[in-house]
Scaffold this active site. Sequence first.
Site, PDB file in Angstrom:
ATOM      1  N   SER A 142       0.864  -1.178   0.000  1.00 62.28           N
ATOM      2  CA  SER A 142       0.000   0.000   0.000  1.00 62.28           C
ATOM      3  C   SER A 142       0.893   1.218   0.000  1.00 62.28           C
ATOM      4  O   SER A 142       2.070   1.138   0.365  1.00 62.28           O
ATOM      5  CB  SER A 142      -0.882   0.002   1.255  1.00 62.28           C
ATOM      6  OG  SER A 142      -1.514   1.251   1.446  1.00 62.28           O
ATOM      7  N   TYR A 155      -2.178  -0.714  10.243  1.00 64.00           N
ATOM      8  CA  TYR A 155      -2.353  -1.155   8.859  1.00 64.00           C
ATOM      9  C   TYR A 155      -1.087  -0.848   8.054  1.00 64.00           C
ATOM     10  O   TYR A 155      -0.579  -1.698   7.308  1.00 64.00           O
ATOM     11  CB  TYR A 155      -3.559  -0.447   8.234  1.00 64.00           C
ATOM     12  CG  TYR A 155      -3.671  -0.622   6.735  1.00 64.00           C
ATOM     13  CD1 TYR A 155      -4.150  -1.800   6.183  1.00 64.00           C
ATOM     14  CD2 TYR A 155      -3.287   0.406   5.871  1.00 64.00           C
ATOM     15  CE1 TYR A 155      -4.249  -1.951   4.806  1.00 64.00           C
ATOM     16  CE2 TYR A 155      -3.379   0.258   4.499  1.00 64.00           C
ATOM     17  CZ  TYR A 155      -3.864  -0.915   3.976  1.00 64.00           C
ATOM     18  OH  TYR A 155      -3.951  -1.070   2.608  1.00 64.00           O
TER      19      TYR A 155
END
Length: 269
Positions: A142, A155
């Site tokens: 990401s 995350y």
Amino acid sequence: MQASNKVIVVTGAGSGIGRELTLQLLKKNANVAGIDIHQNTLTETQKLAGVGDDRFKGFVLDISDKTKADALPNEVITHFGSVDGIINNAGIIQKFIHVNDLAIEDIYRVMNVNFFGTLYLTKAFLPHFLVRPEAHIVNISSMGGFIPFPGQTIYGAAKAAVKLLTEGLYAELKDTNVHVTVVHPGAIATNITENSGLGKPQADANAQQSKMALPAPRAAEIIIKAMESNKYRAMVGKDAMMLDILYRVNPRFATNFIGKMMKKMVTNR
């Protein structure tokens, strides 16, 4: 590695980018083992693809379950006869709160799915890839894996671990037949918030994010092209590309910039 005539595992194949990856790989004449935690969404993916079990087979699996992850390669090979690659796409985000307020159980869940799920499946399939004429591991990190997003710190930590895992695998496997690619998507128009058990975003926030987000079919197209080009690293979306450059030039400024943007987003949720 070209997709045609290959057997490729796609995690998170029941929705979002995973579904689009599956549909596009099938159009490229690949066979796909689709992995998801929900049988109904895998069935929907197969209906959309319009193919039989000889081309697409859904496997219901919680990727954070190591025992079941270890058993998956034999199930895939039993069905398709071989396996040539994996796209570790499945992932969840955390609640939009700071680490100080995040329960340890939530932290474990995010790390178990995003990092350990990717690791378990990579280790499970790698011995089989090493004996194929050519194979490919694609791990989806990401932009949160290279630049911090307040309120998504755990995350980001999980996705940063995926980044380093993938780059380390590349270094270890570069003299083998197994290619390795790490992918950093920016904002993509998917239902990841709902799939992460966090409910639906508020209408105003969801509409604003949708305007900024890259459509999932385009994201899948970029990811597959990166695999077929044997790219080391792929950015998906203009936001990921811009932040990658900004963070390299001035990490503190980039971090502060993201902090301001996250405050606005959380306020609008």
